[in-house]
Write an enzyme that holds these catalytic residues in place. Structure first.
Site, PDB file in Angstrom:
ATOM      1  N   CYS A 253      55.836 100.131  12.599  1.00 50.67           N
ATOM      2  CA  CYS A 253      55.193 101.109  13.495  1.00 50.67           C
ATOM      3  C   CYS A 253      55.826 102.495  13.401  1.00 50.67           C
ATOM      4  CB  CYS A 253      55.219 100.597  14.926  1.00 50.67           C
ATOM      5  SG  CYS A 253      56.783  99.877  15.429  1.00 50.67           S
TER       6      CYS A 253
ATOM      7  N   HIS B 147      55.503 105.710  20.360  1.00 54.59           N
ATOM      8  CA  HIS B 147      56.769 106.029  19.696  1.00 54.59           C
ATOM      9  C   HIS B 147      56.795 107.529  19.376  1.00 54.59           C
ATOM     10  CE1 HIS B 147      57.656 101.886  19.273  1.00 54.59           C
ATOM     11  NE2 HIS B 147      57.649 101.747  17.963  1.00 54.59           N
TER      12      HIS B 147
END
Ligand code: A2P
Length: 337
Positions: free
Chosen positions: A128, A241
């Site tokens: 990710c 994120h």
């Protein structure tokens, strides 16, 4: 053309987003099969006006499926992916189990869509933080030629799955109520804290997660000599994120040209107006398709260097969305049947 589609790990944090995005993006589905562990078998799962029954994953589950998106962790991928491929089901795998296998394409559709053509039944979805970082770095690589970068990640708890999200919520509530804080998913309290430790430590002091940025970055961008150093940090954020990056390029850089490259790249948007305190932040990039890039400036360390900040939804571009985009490319290029 419509397909029989499966989701392995359908009850998990990523699996739930896969169900949602397959429908919202109108992926051509004939039948949808939701697979998880024996613990969940028989439970109902609804989306919109539809309800399915979760099934326990077995080798036979993949018979008759054209595509299955795996998001049940590396052990389940190792157990089932080859078996599924053998039964004619194309696997898009979210785990790290096959990413560095030279026979398995590792794909970010905005960067290397043509890689899907060489698949032999299994394709891998990147880590990710790597996928989100590359959404900011790749357009700059096209403009200036990327040589190396230094990254620090600010990784949301969704990256630890559904229980990571629950742990942050419960610890925050316990703190607010003056109750004892329980730890289960992380070795330390995550609420109101930072944990500079994502994935297992290796002998050289890096974590496996930190090495994914180097190895997967090289493979996806086709840059075998790329140099990367990375520190991965878990932060008390639910699902997006962020990555702070200092990057070094072959050619001279300008901030204007860098901003233009980000604007022109599909899948990113420029949010870069320091005078108005405008930059990408996790709350603004949750449940959002593009990744945000901002804080672009000349880097003070590197000769041809740029510093930047990238934010993207961990559950979407970091996992479910990118996997579905891979499936969409497979469909467009006639590689699903
Ligand atoms: P289950 O809910 O039945 O345990 P997350 O990473 O968000 O925790 O999600 C993990 C996903 O992987 C869940 O859907 C979970 O299903 C699934 N999973 C875990 N172990 C197995 C297993 N042995 N077989 C199939 N699915 C599994």
């Amino acid at each position: 053309m419509a397909y029989n589609v499966g989701i392995l790990g359908a009850t998990g944090a990523v699996g739930q987003e896969i169900i949602r995005l397959l429908h919202e993006r109108e992926f051509p589905i004939k039948e949808l099969k939701l697979l998880a562990s024996a613990r969940s078998a028989g439970k109902p799962q609804s989306f919109g006006d539809k309800t399915w029954t979760i099934e326990e994953a077995t080798n036979e589950s993949f018979d008759g499926l054209d595509l299955c998106i795996f998001s049940a962790g590396g052990d389940q991928s190792l157990k089932f992916a080859h078996e599924a491929a053998k039964r004619g089901c194309v696997v898009v795998d979210n785990s790290s189990a096959f990413r560095m296998d030279p026979t398995v394409p590792l794909v970010v559709p905005e960067i290397n869509p043509e890689a899907v053509d060489s698949h032999k039944g299994i394709l891998a979805n990147p880590n990710c933080s790597t996928a989100i970082s590359l959404m900011g770095l790749y357009p700059l690589h096209k403009a200036f030629g990327l040589k190396s970068f230094i990254a620090s990640t600010y990784q949301a708890v969704s990256g630890s799955g559904a229980w990571g999200i629950v742990e942050l919520e419960q610890q925050a509530k316990a703190w607010a109520n003056g109750e004892a804080i329980k730890k289960d998913v992380y070795p330390h309290q995550i609420a109101f804290n930072l944990i500079p430790h994502v994935d297992k430590f290796l002998e050289d002091g890096y974590t496996k997660e930190e090495m994914k940025m180097l190895n997967e970055g090289r493979k996806i961008m086709g840059l075998k000599d790329l140099r990367v150093t990375c520190t991965c940090v878990r932060v008390p954020v639910f699902r997006a994120h962020s990555i702070s990056i200092s990057a070094e390029f072959e050619k001279p850089v300008t901030v204007e040209a860098a901003r233009q490259a980000i604007k022109d790249f599909e899948g990113t948007e420029l949010v870069d107006n320091p005078a108005k305190a405008e930059y990408p932040m996790p709350l603004d990039y949750s449940e959002v398709v593009p990744c945000g890039v901002g804080r672009i400036r000349k880097d003070c360390v590197f000769e041809n260097g740029l510093a930047l900040w990238v934010t993207g939804d961990q559950l979407w571009k970091g996992a479910a969305l990118n996997a579905i985009q891979i499936a969409e490319v497979l469909h467009q290029r006639g590689r699903l049947s």
